[in-house]
Write an enzyme that holds these catalytic residues in place. Structure first.
Site, PDB file in Angstrom:
ATOM      1  N   TYR A  50      -9.480   8.437  27.144  1.00 25.62           N
ATOM      2  CA  TYR A  50     -10.930   8.288  27.297  1.00 25.62           C
ATOM      3  C   TYR A  50     -11.662   9.355  26.486  1.00 25.62           C
ATOM      4  O   TYR A  50     -12.615   9.058  25.755  1.00 25.62           O
ATOM      5  CB  TYR A  50     -11.304   8.386  28.779  1.00 25.62           C
ATOM      6  CG  TYR A  50     -12.771   8.147  29.057  1.00 25.62           C
ATOM      7  CD1 TYR A  50     -13.299   6.858  29.024  1.00 25.62           C
ATOM      8  CD2 TYR A  50     -13.630   9.195  29.361  1.00 25.62           C
ATOM      9  CE1 TYR A  50     -14.647   6.623  29.280  1.00 25.62           C
ATOM     10  CE2 TYR A  50     -14.981   8.980  29.619  1.00 25.62           C
ATOM     11  CZ  TYR A  50     -15.482   7.694  29.578  1.00 25.62           C
ATOM     12  OH  TYR A  50     -16.810   7.470  29.832  1.00 25.62           O
ATOM     13  N   ALA A  59     -10.581  11.077  23.935  1.00 27.50           N
ATOM     14  CA  ALA A  59     -10.401  10.833  22.500  1.00 27.50           C
ATOM     15  C   ALA A  59     -11.393   9.789  22.002  1.00 27.50           C
ATOM     16  O   ALA A  59     -12.002   9.948  20.934  1.00 27.50           O
ATOM     17  CB  ALA A  59      -8.972  10.382  22.218  1.00 27.50           C
TER      18      ALA A  59
END
Length: 260
Positions: free
Chosen positions: A156, A158
């Protein structure tokens, strides 16, 4: 005084519910003609009907943000209906918590495909038109998790860090054509997405969901959650002439949760 977004056409992806629905209603309240897109066609129709019932001009399109073909078809439908696209809010997204060592390839790929690739696909679908018009505003919903890492959310975080980098780069590409590109980083908004996270926190800490919610709020300096309409107000500002000199920025709307 004329409404802030009078005569503007604004697309909000993933606006069949949650934050997206709040953004769409806020933009409509400021005078925009709103385009509801969602992968769930039933949600699209329901949200369009609701907006019409409160006096907002709305149009709905079923749309898969991960598909270039779906994005192109959506943009064509909007132009056929309204003749222009002034604002795109890339809101569609998913969330989840899982330790990296337990994460499957499918979980990683799904998160990146919706949250980051979806922003790229949909932005690309409208960028040429905005360049030709000589104006436009693209606003992508990142997160406070796009500002600093969160445990068990590598996929998430990233994706949301990526949204900010993408927005900054695209802002440089489109600035000469008077197309502005920004991001919004919401804090703690208790939508269905957060209910899933609260359930996971509750189980991990062996506390009730409401206790998990109280603990979460305690980490916000203003001691209150953010509402979908708060994110909508920020999007309306960034889409409006008031923000004519703002591009390549990421605006936190989080009660002071993340000060960066």
């Amino acid at each position: 005084m004329e409404p802030l977004l009078k005569d503007q056409v604004a697309i909000v992806t993933g606006s069949g519910g949650g934050i997206g629905a709040g953004i769409a209603e806020a933009l409509g309240g400021f005078g925009a003609k709103v385009v509801i897109t969602d992968i769930d066609e039933t949600k699209v129709k329901s949200r369009v009907d609701h907006l019409a019932s409160v006096g907002i001009t709305a149009f709905g399109v079923q749309h898969d943000v991960t598909s270039s073909e779906s994005g192109a078809a959506m943009a064509e439908a909007v132009v056929a209906e309204f003749g222009q696209i002034d604002v795109l809010v890339n809101n569609a997204g998913i969330s989840g918590r899982v330790p990296l060592i337990e994460m499957t390839d499918q979980e990683w790929d799904a998160m990146i495909n919706v949250n980051l690739t979806g922003v790229q696909r949909t932005s690309r679908a409208v960028a040429s038109l905005m360049k030709a018009q000589g104006h436009g505003s693209i606003i992508s919903i990142s997160s406070v998790a796009g500002r600093s890492g969160k445990k068990n959310m590598t996929h998430y975080c990233a994706s949301k860090f990526g949204v900010i980098g993408f927005s900054q780069s695209l802002a440089l590409e489109l600035a000469a054509d008077n197309v502005r590109v920004n991001a919004i980083c919401p804090g703690i908004v208790r939508t269905q997405m957060w209910e899933v996270e609260l359930a996971e926190i509750s189980e991990a800490k062996n506390i009730t969901i409401e206790e998990a919610w109280t603990q979460t709020l305690a980490g916000i300096p203003l001691l209150r959650p953010q509402l979908p309409e708060d994110i909508g107000a920020a999007a309306a500002f960034l889409a409006s002439p008031l923000a004519k000199n703002i591009t390549g920025q990421a605006l936190n709307v989080d009660g002071g949760f993340e000060m960066s």
